[in-house]
Write a protein that holds these residues in place. Sequence first.
Motif, PDB file in Angstrom:
ATOM      1  N   LYS A 112       0.857  -1.176   0.000  1.00  0.00           N
ATOM      2  CA  LYS A 112       0.000   0.000   0.000  1.00  0.00           C
ATOM      3  C   LYS A 112       0.897   1.232   0.000  1.00  0.00           C
ATOM      4  CE  LYS A 112      -4.278  -1.620   2.164  1.00  0.00           C
ATOM      5  NZ  LYS A 112      -5.230  -1.396   3.285  1.00  0.00           N
ATOM      6  N   LEU A 113       1.114   1.789  -1.175  1.00  0.00           N
ATOM      7  CA  LEU A 113       1.988   2.946  -1.296  1.00  0.00           C
ATOM      8  C   LEU A 113       1.284   4.190  -0.785  1.00  0.00           C
ATOM      9  CD1 LEU A 113       3.553   2.356  -4.827  1.00  0.00           C
ATOM     10  CD2 LEU A 113       4.429   1.668  -2.584  1.00  0.00           C
ATOM     11  N   VAL A 114       2.001   4.989  -0.012  1.00  0.00           N
ATOM     12  CA  VAL A 114       1.474   6.228   0.544  1.00  0.00           C
ATOM     13  C   VAL A 114       2.094   7.388  -0.223  1.00  0.00           C
ATOM     14  CG1 VAL A 114       1.364   7.702   2.585  1.00  0.00           C
ATOM     15  CG2 VAL A 114       1.117   5.228   2.815  1.00  0.00           C
ATOM     16  N   SER A 115       1.239   8.283  -0.740  1.00  0.00           N
ATOM     17  CA  SER A 115       1.713   9.406  -1.545  1.00  0.00           C
ATOM     18  C   SER A 115       1.193  10.727  -0.998  1.00  0.00           C
ATOM     19  CB  SER A 115       1.263   9.252  -3.004  1.00  0.00           C
ATOM     20  OG  SER A 115       1.719   8.046  -3.558  1.00  0.00           O
ATOM     21  N   CYS A 116       1.885  11.806  -1.368  1.00  0.00           N
ATOM     22  CA  CYS A 116       1.440  13.149  -1.008  1.00  0.00           C
ATOM     23  C   CYS A 116       0.233  13.521  -1.869  1.00  0.00           C
ATOM     24  CB  CYS A 116       2.585  14.143  -1.226  1.00  0.00           C
ATOM     25  SG  CYS A 116       2.114  15.875  -1.050  1.00  0.00           S
ATOM     26  N   ARG A 117      -0.847  13.957  -1.247  1.00  0.00           N
ATOM     27  CA  ARG A 117      -2.052  14.317  -2.002  1.00  0.00           C
ATOM     28  C   ARG A 117      -1.813  15.541  -2.892  1.00  0.00           C
ATOM     29  NH1 ARG A 117      -7.369  12.889  -1.473  1.00  0.00           N
ATOM     30  NH2 ARG A 117      -6.935  11.740   0.456  1.00  0.00           N
ATOM     31  N   SER A 118      -0.887  16.410  -2.504  1.00  0.00           N
ATOM     32  CA  SER A 118      -0.668  17.646  -3.266  1.00  0.00           C
ATOM     33  C   SER A 118       0.139  17.421  -4.534  1.00  0.00           C
ATOM     34  CB  SER A 118       0.052  18.683  -2.399  1.00  0.00           C
ATOM     35  OG  SER A 118      -0.740  19.053  -1.297  1.00  0.00           O
ATOM     36  N   CYS A 119       1.220  16.617  -4.459  1.00  0.00           N
ATOM     37  CA  CYS A 119       2.096  16.478  -5.628  1.00  0.00           C
ATOM     38  C   CYS A 119       2.243  15.042  -6.120  1.00  0.00           C
ATOM     39  CB  CYS A 119       3.481  17.046  -5.312  1.00  0.00           C
ATOM     40  SG  CYS A 119       4.408  16.085  -4.082  1.00  0.00           S
ATOM     41  N   SER A 120       1.595  14.094  -5.452  1.00  0.00           N
ATOM     42  CA  SER A 120       1.585  12.677  -5.846  1.00  0.00           C
ATOM     43  C   SER A 120       2.933  11.973  -5.667  1.00  0.00           C
ATOM     44  CB  SER A 120       1.118  12.514  -7.308  1.00  0.00           C
ATOM     45  OG  SER A 120      -0.185  13.034  -7.470  1.00  0.00           O
TER      46      SER A 120
END
Length: 400
Positions: free
Chosen positions: A212-220
């Motif tokens: 489950k990769l976690v990414s920044c919502r603003s810049c992906s």
Amino acid sequence: MSDLKMPAKTHGAGVFLELRKRLQSGLLIVGKDVAKSPADVVVTGGDCSLHILTPRGELSLKLPAGVTFEQGSCLPTPAGESCGDELHFRLRISVTRSTDEDASNSVIETLRAKETYCFYCQSCMTRLLEDRVFKRVLPLPNGNWNAIVDDWCCHPDPFARKLLPRAEDCLLGDTFLLLARDSSCEQTLTEEVSPVASEDGQDSKKTCRRLKLVSCRSCSSVLGEAVAPETLKLYITQVVVEPAVGDREPEASLNRSLFLERTVAARLLSISNSMSTFHFSVQTPDGKAFLLLWLLNSDSITASVPERCVGVESSISSSALHSPSPRAARALKLLYTVCSDTSAQQREIVSSWEVNAIGHPVVLPLTVCEELLQVIDDSNSSLAASMRCMRSYKVAYLSL
């Protein structure tokens, strides 16, 4: 280690300098496009600076505080038959120890319990989590502990249960932090399931592991993984962690390559000092080796100036190779080889490391491994031609 093999000539440094603090000596290399003979090069010192006079003009290199050139110590030295395009000089320096310079910039080295920290996305500096105060900041077992459990136990792995943080814990791995989720994560982070192939593609019984990769919502930008429903694994190459001080806004994000370079260099140095290891295997999360690193020394001070810049009137800092920063910096000297290289010599090196279990694992996301390789390759290409290879390895420097 003195057996050097020359690569095909490419455009590298017009002037290359490496100083060794422990040895209090240095090597200066001047390309023959800059000066034709040793008599064309005059080296003098100033206040924390080195002045190199050539037919192109004078080049001034800033040196770190406490490092001084010994006047009259620069002497030409044979460069070897393979270095016909370069002039080599040896010189001596005096060093006054500076404790501030040896301080670590690593997040893992600076986190403390009962301090308040802010977490930001390194790419866009979006605030990721509410301010955190940790009751406990604890190290996890080193990176290869699971691999040697079989040597300890004659029954099933008693440590198979995951080590997860409590609500106010921060657990420190070699290249990541384990934290408990909070309510702010829903607004700042996104999750995406990504399959990871089995380490043995021929074994049909092994199912693909899913991350489950976690990414920044603003810049992906990918920041890490959700290793459990309430636990985040954030890689130190992807986040900026700063002490929360009043209403102070975070500093602007560093150049990505420079941030990655300094972060990885600080961790390699810390692991090497704490575990007395000098070999590192940079791996992806599925355990596949991507890059092999051999730390030669950590006391280098380097400058690599392109031929086109020699003679330009502005002063050039002796900071990290290919670094835009004007501040002088130490550097790690590394030998490296890429695991995907298909040449016979490289395959032999990779096989030897695997068979003999050489290399402390340093796990990073695949995209970060690729970025790191680009940084290292850029360093290699900026060196004087005679410095780029050593035996069957390539040479690079990472600034601290």
